[in-house]
Design a protein around this motif. Structure first.
Motif, PDB file in Angstrom:
ATOM      1  N   CYS A  77      -5.872  -2.473   3.124  1.00 60.33           N
ATOM      2  CA  CYS A  77      -6.286  -3.192   1.926  1.00 60.33           C
ATOM      3  C   CYS A  77      -5.967  -4.670   2.136  1.00 60.33           C
ATOM      4  N   THR A 113      -2.299   2.401   5.075  1.00 58.26           N
ATOM      5  CA  THR A 113      -1.912   3.805   4.885  1.00 58.26           C
ATOM      6  C   THR A 113      -2.512   4.593   6.030  1.00 58.26           C
ATOM      7  N   GLY A 154      -2.404  -5.720   3.707  1.00 54.21           N
ATOM      8  CA  GLY A 154      -1.231  -4.882   3.594  1.00 54.21           C
ATOM      9  C   GLY A 154      -0.982  -4.154   4.907  1.00 54.21           C
ATOM     10  N   GLN A 197       0.844  -1.187   0.000  1.00 57.83           N
ATOM     11  CA  GLN A 197       0.000   0.000   0.000  1.00 57.83           C
ATOM     12  C   GLN A 197       0.883   1.242   0.000  1.00 57.83           C
ATOM     13  N   ARG A 254      -3.406   3.939  -2.648  1.00 53.59           N
ATOM     14  CA  ARG A 254      -3.211   2.869  -3.621  1.00 53.59           C
ATOM     15  C   ARG A 254      -2.960   1.523  -2.946  1.00 53.59           C
ATOM     16  N   CYS A 255      -3.479   0.482  -3.577  1.00 49.44           N
ATOM     17  CA  CYS A 255      -3.270  -0.879  -3.080  1.00 49.44           C
ATOM     18  C   CYS A 255      -2.846  -1.782  -4.225  1.00 49.44           C
ATOM     19  N   THR A 257      -7.498   1.850  -6.246  1.00 48.31           N
ATOM     20  CA  THR A 257      -7.285   3.171  -5.651  1.00 48.31           C
ATOM     21  C   THR A 257      -8.532   3.571  -4.885  1.00 48.31           C
ATOM     22  N   TRP A 307     -11.194  -3.192   0.954  1.00 48.27           N
ATOM     23  CA  TRP A 307     -10.721  -2.013   1.679  1.00 48.27           C
ATOM     24  C   TRP A 307     -11.424  -1.975   3.037  1.00 48.27           C
TER      25      TRP A 307
END
Lengths: 112, 115
Positions: free
Chosen positions: B92, B110, B107, B6, B22-23, B76, B34
């Motif tokens: 993600c 963020t 992940g 991510q 972004r993933c 995204t 998400w």
């Protein structure tokens, strides 16, 4: 509304002893339950799961118990190790949708 | 093998700005999810893609949030007119297929901070 609840924010256990983490749910449509483990600054990682047709699933030191009538599940870790110190999340899903509903998490500390 | 990545790892923005998160899922995983994790809470479902299409977007809190996965791989998450309440870690995950029985690999997230 919190459909999956972990009422103990934290738990401290001595190394070698059993850790028991609890989780309650309200939605009777949930048919699959999972436990995830999370270390700081990392994403959650899958630990163990159980289908609603079972009442117990075991994988090494980890066992998950499901009591459908009480809408309660628990994760047993025995023997506990310092490396098990992390945040543990209970999660549930229904209808094989892939959408997971998580509890708030319980921080486990295993003391050497 | 590479896991879910991510970018960015951290994003600080001002209230009212637009952000994109972004993933990159694990190669070959058709399902992408998400979640949003606020302080002291567990991950909260936002949206799930099976291939290029959003199979379930019931968790998106309002129309300021939008996500795309145009080629069935990278996704995204877009947030318009950010608010302070949007501050959270956005996670993600991907899985082989869109099934609860397929392990979701997450992940690192963020961390979004809206000032």
């Amino acid at each position: 509304d919190q459909q999956v609840k972990q009422n103990s924010p934290s738990l401290s256990v001595q190394e070698g002893r059993i850790s028991i983490l609890n989780c309650d749910y309200t939605n009777s449509m949930f048919d699959y339950f999972l436990w995830y483990k999370k270390y700081p600054a990392e994403g959650p990682t899958f630990l163990i799961s159980i289908s609603s047709i079972k009442d117990k699933n075991e994988d090494g030191r980890f066992t998950v118990f499901l009591n459908k009538s009480a809408k309660h599940l628990s994760l047993h870790i025995v023997p506990s190790q310092p490396g098990d110190s992390a945040v543990y999340f209970c999660a549930a899903s229904s209808g094989n949708t892939g959408k997971l509903i998580f509890g708030q998490g319980t921080t486990l500390q295993v003391k050497p | 093998g590479a896991g879910v990545s991510q970018t960015p790892s951290n994003k600080v923005t001002e209230k009212g700005k637009y952000v994109e998160l972004r993933c990159d899922p694990i190669s070959g995983h058709t399902a992408l999810y998400w979640y949003r994790q606020s302080l002291g809470q567990g991950p909260e479902f936002l949206i799930y893609f099976q291939g290029t299409g959003a199979a379930d977007d019931s968790g998106l809190p309002n129309d300021r949030f939008f996500a795309v996965r145009p080629e069935g791989s990278v996704s995204t998450l877009k947030i318009q007119r950010t608010e302070r309440g949007d501050s959270a870690v956005y996670l993600c995950a991907s899985s082989l297929q869109g099934s609860s029985y397929n392990e979701q690999f997450f992940g690192p997230g963020t961390r979004l901070t809206v000032l």
